[in-house]
Design an enzyme around this catalytic site. Structure first.
Site, PDB file in Angstrom:
ATOM      1  N   ASP A  37       1.134  -1.196  -0.446  1.00  0.00           N
ATOM      2  CA  ASP A  37       0.072  -0.167  -0.194  1.00  0.00           C
ATOM      3  C   ASP A  37       0.370   1.178  -0.034  1.00  0.00           C
ATOM      4  O   ASP A  37       2.199   1.301   0.850  1.00  0.00           O
ATOM      5  CB  ASP A  37      -1.037  -0.025   1.327  1.00  0.00           C
ATOM      6  CG  ASP A  37      -0.490   0.132   2.621  1.00  0.00           C
ATOM      7  OD1 ASP A  37       0.799   0.884   3.058  1.00  0.00           O
ATOM      8  OD2 ASP A  37      -1.071  -0.527   3.502  1.00  0.00           O
ATOM      9  N   PHE A  38       0.450   2.319   0.508  1.00  0.00           N
ATOM     10  CA  PHE A  38       1.119   3.367  -0.484  1.00  0.00           C
ATOM     11  C   PHE A  38       1.340   4.175   0.220  1.00  0.00           C
ATOM     12  O   PHE A  38       2.693   4.689   0.172  1.00  0.00           O
ATOM     13  CB  PHE A  38       0.001   4.527  -0.631  1.00  0.00           C
ATOM     14  CG  PHE A  38       0.396   6.200  -0.575  1.00  0.00           C
ATOM     15  CD1 PHE A  38       0.104   6.671  -1.798  1.00  0.00           C
ATOM     16  CD2 PHE A  38       0.128   7.090   0.267  1.00  0.00           C
ATOM     17  CE1 PHE A  38       1.504   7.229  -2.426  1.00  0.00           C
ATOM     18  CE2 PHE A  38       0.795   8.985  -0.062  1.00  0.00           C
ATOM     19  CZ  PHE A  38       0.885   8.563  -1.412  1.00  0.00           C
TER      20      PHE A  38
END
Length: 68
Positions: A37-38
């Site tokens: 994820d980011f």
């Protein structure tokens, strides 16, 4: 690739966030295998072999995925 925080694991992002593809030279191509994820950082496999990417990511492959 060691994915840094602040990049999405995708080929392009409709929200305009930077992608892992932005970290590669423009002549390099491939697809990310898996997702980080980011806000995550870590090892990300990239390949130009779509069949390999599909086999590694499908649940039935039983390829162990570890979070350390």
């Amino acid at each position: 690739m060691n994915k840094p925080k602040g990049y999405v694991t995708t080929l392009s992002d409709p929200e305009g966030r930077p992608t892992v593809m932005d970290l590669l030279r423009s002549s390099a191509h491939g697809v990310p295998v898996g997702r980080l994820d980011f806000a995550s950082e870590g090892l990300l496999l990239l390949t130009n072999d779509g069949d390999l990417a599909h086999r590694l990511m499908k649940a039935a492959s039983h390829v162990p995925k570890l979070i350390l």
